[in-house]
Design a protein around this motif. Structure first.
Motif, PDB file in Angstrom:
ATOM      1  N   ASP A   1      45.932   5.363   7.063  1.00 31.80           N
ATOM      2  CA  ASP A   1      44.933   5.883   6.130  1.00 31.80           C
ATOM      3  C   ASP A   1      43.571   6.022   6.808  1.00 31.80           C
ATOM      4  N   HIS A   2      43.403   5.358   7.940  1.00 29.68           N
ATOM      5  CA  HIS A   2      42.124   5.357   8.651  1.00 29.68           C
ATOM      6  C   HIS A   2      42.143   6.271   9.874  1.00 29.68           C
ATOM      7  N   GLY A   3      43.138   7.113   9.949  1.00 28.40           N
ATOM      8  CA  GLY A   3      43.219   8.079  11.039  1.00 28.40           C
ATOM      9  C   GLY A   3      43.354   7.407  12.395  1.00 28.40           C
ATOM     10  N   ALA A   4      42.800   8.058  13.393  1.00 30.05           N
ATOM     11  CA  ALA A   4      42.920   7.584  14.773  1.00 30.05           C
ATOM     12  C   ALA A   4      42.200   6.263  15.019  1.00 30.05           C
ATOM     13  N   LEU A   5      41.313   5.858  14.120  1.00 31.60           N
ATOM     14  CA  LEU A   5      40.599   4.594  14.288  1.00 31.60           C
ATOM     15  C   LEU A   5      41.572   3.421  14.377  1.00 31.60           C
TER      16      LEU A   5
ATOM     17  N   MET B   1      44.736  -1.556  19.664  1.00 28.04           N
ATOM     18  CA  MET B   1      44.538  -1.841  21.087  1.00 28.04           C
ATOM     19  C   MET B   1      43.587  -3.026  21.279  1.00 28.04           C
ATOM     20  N   GLN B   2      42.540  -3.079  20.462  1.00 27.66           N
ATOM     21  CA  GLN B   2      41.588  -4.196  20.530  1.00 27.66           C
ATOM     22  C   GLN B   2      42.275  -5.510  20.162  1.00 27.66           C
TER      23      GLN B   2
ATOM     24  N   GLU C   1      51.006  -9.754  31.533  1.00 29.70           N
ATOM     25  CA  GLU C   1      51.507  -8.393  31.733  1.00 29.70           C
ATOM     26  C   GLU C   1      50.736  -7.389  30.873  1.00 29.70           C
ATOM     27  N   VAL C   2      50.499  -7.728  29.615  1.00 31.06           N
ATOM     28  CA  VAL C   2      49.752  -6.845  28.724  1.00 31.06           C
ATOM     29  C   VAL C   2      48.349  -6.606  29.284  1.00 31.06           C
ATOM     30  N   LEU C   3      47.688  -7.675  29.721  1.00 24.87           N
ATOM     31  CA  LEU C   3      46.335  -7.522  30.267  1.00 24.87           C
ATOM     32  C   LEU C   3      46.331  -6.649  31.511  1.00 24.87           C
TER      33      LEU C   3
END
Length: 72
Positions: A17-21, A27-28, A61-63
């Protein structure tokens, strides 16, 4: 049948509902959690189901992959 984790995250990232945001938010959140886990002692992360060393390794690994992504 319930969706897989991959399907769930894909739907979240593509149809918010918040689009690409939402993509920046996810990711954050991924980076912040990975940093918290990477800073911990692996033994402190042990559970009956998951090795703390493996969980810690996932965070590292993620970092690493996030760093590589931002270099490009």
């Amino acid at each position: 049948m319930p969706s897989t984790n991959v399907e769930f995250v894909t739907e979240l990232m593509e149809f918010s509902d918040h689009g690409a945001l939402i993509q920046a938010f996810v990711m954050q959140a991924l980076e912040q959690y990975a940093r918290r886990v990477a800073a911990m002692d692996p033994e402190a992360l042990d559970t009956p189901m998951v090795s703390g060393h493996a969980w810690h390794g996932c965070a590292l690994e993620v970092l690493q992959k996030l760093e590589q992504r931002l270099e490009t």
